[in-house]
Design an enzyme around this catalytic site. Structure first.
Site, mmCIF file in Angstrom:
data_model
loop_
_atom_site.group_PDB
_atom_site.id
_atom_site.type_symbol
_atom_site.label_atom_id
_atom_site.label_comp_id
_atom_site.label_asym_id
_atom_site.label_seq_id
_atom_site.Cartn_x
_atom_site.Cartn_y
_atom_site.Cartn_z
ATOM 1 C CD GLU A 54 -20.700 42.573 27.852
ATOM 2 O OE1 GLU A 54 -21.220 42.331 26.754
ATOM 3 O OE2 GLU A 54 -19.468 42.540 28.031
ATOM 4 C CD GLU B 225 -17.813 38.721 30.267
ATOM 5 O OE1 GLU B 225 -17.432 38.802 29.076
ATOM 6 O OE2 GLU B 225 -18.998 38.690 30.603
HETATM 7 C C1 GAL Z 1 -18.919 39.585 26.617
HETATM 8 C C2 GAL Z 1 -20.138 38.876 27.165
HETATM 9 C C3 GAL Z 1 -19.857 37.411 27.404
HETATM 10 C C4 GAL Z 1 -19.179 36.811 26.210
HETATM 11 C C5 GAL Z 1 -17.920 37.592 25.906
HETATM 12 C C6 GAL Z 1 -17.146 37.037 24.743
HETATM 13 O O1 GAL Z 1 -19.256 40.802 26.030
HETATM 14 O O2 GAL Z 1 -20.545 39.457 28.374
HETATM 15 O O3 GAL Z 1 -21.078 36.733 27.675
HETATM 16 O O4 GAL Z 1 -20.045 36.834 25.133
HETATM 17 O O5 GAL Z 1 -18.280 38.914 25.602
HETATM 18 O O6 GAL Z 1 -15.957 37.764 24.521
#
Ligand code: GAL
Length: 677
Positions: free
Chosen positions: A149, A306
């Protein structure tokens, strides 16, 4: 990696569990059970890979990659640059970011390193090359996940120097800089390059051109860092494929530019499902816009990098996904062009910031709870949908989403400093089109518009001359264009266009802007239809532009205030096409009717007849996904789609291919299986 495959996976951090070989062994068995076939590996593992400077410890990772591979799990190998080790921050303070107030951060958190620091770049390069040499040709390593990110900015002396260098390259002379920024205003002319500083709360904030260039520089420098990382790997593994995870509504980086350097686009999606007052079908549209953006920036399938299998822990209220939502939202991504569904995270951390974030495997380590069972159901569903992988989406309508335009518009002191809501504006147009079953792409001012029949340009405040020419050619050749208020105002350095506006578009639209009225939050202006083409009434908000007609046909007009009777919606023919103009921001419902009307006959919608409330139809190549975002069964013709269910059909014949749902009754029942018929 194979392009013809749907991946199902998770963010895997075995470095947190190296002291528990039993847990690592169990992970492999659980991954098989959950139908996991890919993981992103070691994203924050730098201190485990290089515990002290120059001491590389890669054997543990070799073992993990081998074990995963033997268990049918492939790896998107991460470069861990998103969080630096404490020893590095201690030995080399320059790697720590300096905030806009010129205070250097202490060691801690993540994604806060300087993108310019030569030392940071060198350390990252050395580690990336160690990883590349050791794992680059491993058959299990299919993709490189660069950092995490990317975002934020650094105002350290190294970045200031780099900014000045970037400006010198762009403008060559200080005279050109001063002219581009209109520095004469408040007598801010620069006479020495060293006088130029990035914007600061206690420094320059008035030169909008400088602020815009700073945002361009930050995006450029971050991308340069990404390219530095990929180059280090590519030197050793020429065939390596790269990605980096992008974010929801992220303003800081021009993702169109990033996409050019990525093999696969991907993003991290954490919608607020089950929010009181927001029907799930609305949350779904909000998410769908981002999916379609990710597809658009490379015009090919993307990865959902994710998502949570259950809950986050960072939203104001982190609600658990109700039974069926994980399957529904995962398949929604696939419907919109994803070839992979991954979760953050595989196994829940024991301590620190994310110990309560949802994971496929929770602290209980069990496989017989609802989240795990539903994850396995997603895995099986993806296996049954493999034929969809790699497939494209039809090219129909495009919405212009331009980061530079957004930056310029939001940095400017203008009629509404209380917020212009660019994303909200885009979302309204998107929703109107999506509800009409039209496939939406996003383009920017560098894009070619060939192949689209409809282009929507919301709030195109910064309108470059070359893109105005592209829009004109598009309409002249038969395209339909929608332009809104607050368009064609400034050039690429945020200098106001002189003469009639919307600049370069007045003859195309058949009108010119004469005034613009800003409304307070909650304030509205009534508008009424002229003729029968538009909804009989609608309400304007945010900004009400007043225009003088010069050939356009008014379709709606303002019904109150001093601009009563001036046009609120118009249409004007231009060459073989036509251009619509919307003078204000209407309520959500207006766009549904507007796009239904103007798109009739332009494209075949994803579904030919009106769908029940909360059911969305999405087209991907020869497939139609009908998805029920409600908690009640939905009837579509002869089909019944269960609550949170997905019906896949063959596009031409509407033959049912399969139905995927996870019955609430299955929740928490040992061995329960989501139904995939
Ligand atoms: C994302 C991040 C992950 C984790 C996740 C939690 O923004 O890339 O490492 O922190 O959020 O929701």
């Amino acid at each position: 990696m194979t392009e013809q495959m749907l991946y199902h996976g998770a963010d895997y951090n075995p470095d947190q569990w190296l002291g528990h070989p039993d847990i690592l062994a169990r992970d492999l068995a659980l991954m098989r059970q959950a139908h996991i076939n890919v993981v992103t590996l070691g994203i924050f593992a730098w201190p485990t890979l290089e515990p002290t400077e120059g001491d590389y410890q890669l054997d543990w990772m070799a073992q993990v990659i081998d074990n995963l591979y033997q268990n049918g799990v492939q790896v998107a190998l991460c470069t861990p640059s998103g969080a630096r080790p404490a020893w590095l921050a201690q030995a080399y303070p320059e790697v720590r970011r300096v905030d806009a107030n010129r205070v250097r951060q202490l060691f801690g958190m993540r994604q806060n390193h300087c993108y310019t620091s030569p030392i940071y770049r060198q350390k990252v390069r050395l580690l990336n090359q160690q990883l590349a040499r050791r794992f680059g040709s491993h058959p299990g390593v299919i993709l490189w996940h660069i950092s995490n990110e990317f975002g934020g900015e650094c105002h350290c002396p190294l970045c200031q120097a780099a900014f000045r260098g970037w400006l010198r390259q762009k403008y060559t002379t200080l005279d050109a800089v001063n002219a581009a920024w209109n520095s004469k205003f408040w007598g801010h002319d620069y006479t020495d390059w060293e006088q130029i500083e990035s914007p600061a709360p206690h420094g320059e904030n008035a030169l909008h051109g400088l602020k815009l260039d700073w945002r361009r520089f930050v995006s450029h420098q971050t991308l340069d860092f990404y390219k530095w990382e990929t180059a280090a790997i590519r030197e050793i593994v020429p065939q390596a494929k790269f990605t980096t995870n992008m974010m929801y509504h992220f303003d800081g980086l021009d993702y169109f530019k990033f996409a050019k350097e990525m093999d696969i686009a991907c993003w991290d999606s954490y919608p607020t499902w089950h929010k009181p007052g927001e029907p799930e079908a609305e949350t779904a549209l909000d998410t769908a816009l981002m999916h379609d953006l990710m597809y658009s920036i490379k015009h090919k399938p993307f990865w959902l990098m994710e998502s949570t299998p259950s809950t986050t822990n960072w939203q104001p209220i982190s609600k658990v996904k109700k039974p069926g939502m994980q399957l529904l939202s995962s398949l929604q991504a696939v419907a919109h062009g994803a070839d992979a569904v991954l979760y953050f995270q595989w196994r829940q951390s024991r301590g620190a910031f994310e110990k309560f974030h949802g994971a496929v495997v929770g602290h209980d380590g069990r496989a017989d709870n609802r989240v795990f069972v539903e994850t396995a159901a997603v895995g099986r569903a993806l296996e049954s949908l493999q034929a969809v992988s790699g497939s494209k989406k039809p090219q129909q309508a495009a919405i212009v989403l331009d980061w530079e335009n957004k930056w310029a518009m939001e940095e400017a002191q203008g009629p509404r400093n209380a917020g212009l809501g660019y994303w909200q504006e885009l979302q309204r147009h998107y929703n109107g089109l999506a509800r009409a079953g039209i496939t939406v792409d996003f383009v920017n001012e560098d894009s070619d518009l060939a192949g689209y029949k409809l282009v929507v340009a919301p709030m195109l405040y910064l309108l470059r001359e070359d893109f105005a020419a592209t829009l004109r050619a598009f309409v002249a050749q038969g395209g339909t264009l929608v332009v809104t208020y607050w368009s064609g105002v400034v050039n690429e350095t945020d200098l106001c266009w002189l003469g009639d506006t919307p600049h370069h578009l007045t003859d195309l639209l058949g009108l010119r802007r004469t005034e613009i009225d800003a409304l307070y939050d909650g304030e509205t202006r009534r508008c009424t239809a002229v003729g029968a083409e538009m909804p009989p009434a609608a309400t304007g908000s945010i900004l009400c532009e007043v225009a003088a007609l010069a050939g356009a046909t008014p379709l709606m007009q303002y019904a109150e205030d001093f601009y009563k009777g001036s046009p609120a919606v118009t249409r004007h023919p231009f060459g073989a096409g036509k251009a619509y103009y919307l003078a204000t921001r209407f309520e959500e419902g207006f766009y549904t009717t507007f796009y239904e009307k103007i798109c009739a006959g332009l494209f075949p919608p994803a579904w030919p007849t009106p769908l029940p409330q909360g059911v969305h139809a999405t087209r991907r190549a020869g497939y139609i996904f009908l998805q029920n975002f409600t908690t009640q069964p939905a009837t579509v013709g002869a089909l019944t789609i269960p609550p949170y269910g997905t019906q896949l059909l063959e596009a031409e014949t509407h033959t049912s291919l399969c139905q995927c749902s996870f019955a609430p009754a299955d929740a928490g029942v040992q061995g329960a299986s989501g139904q995939v018929n």
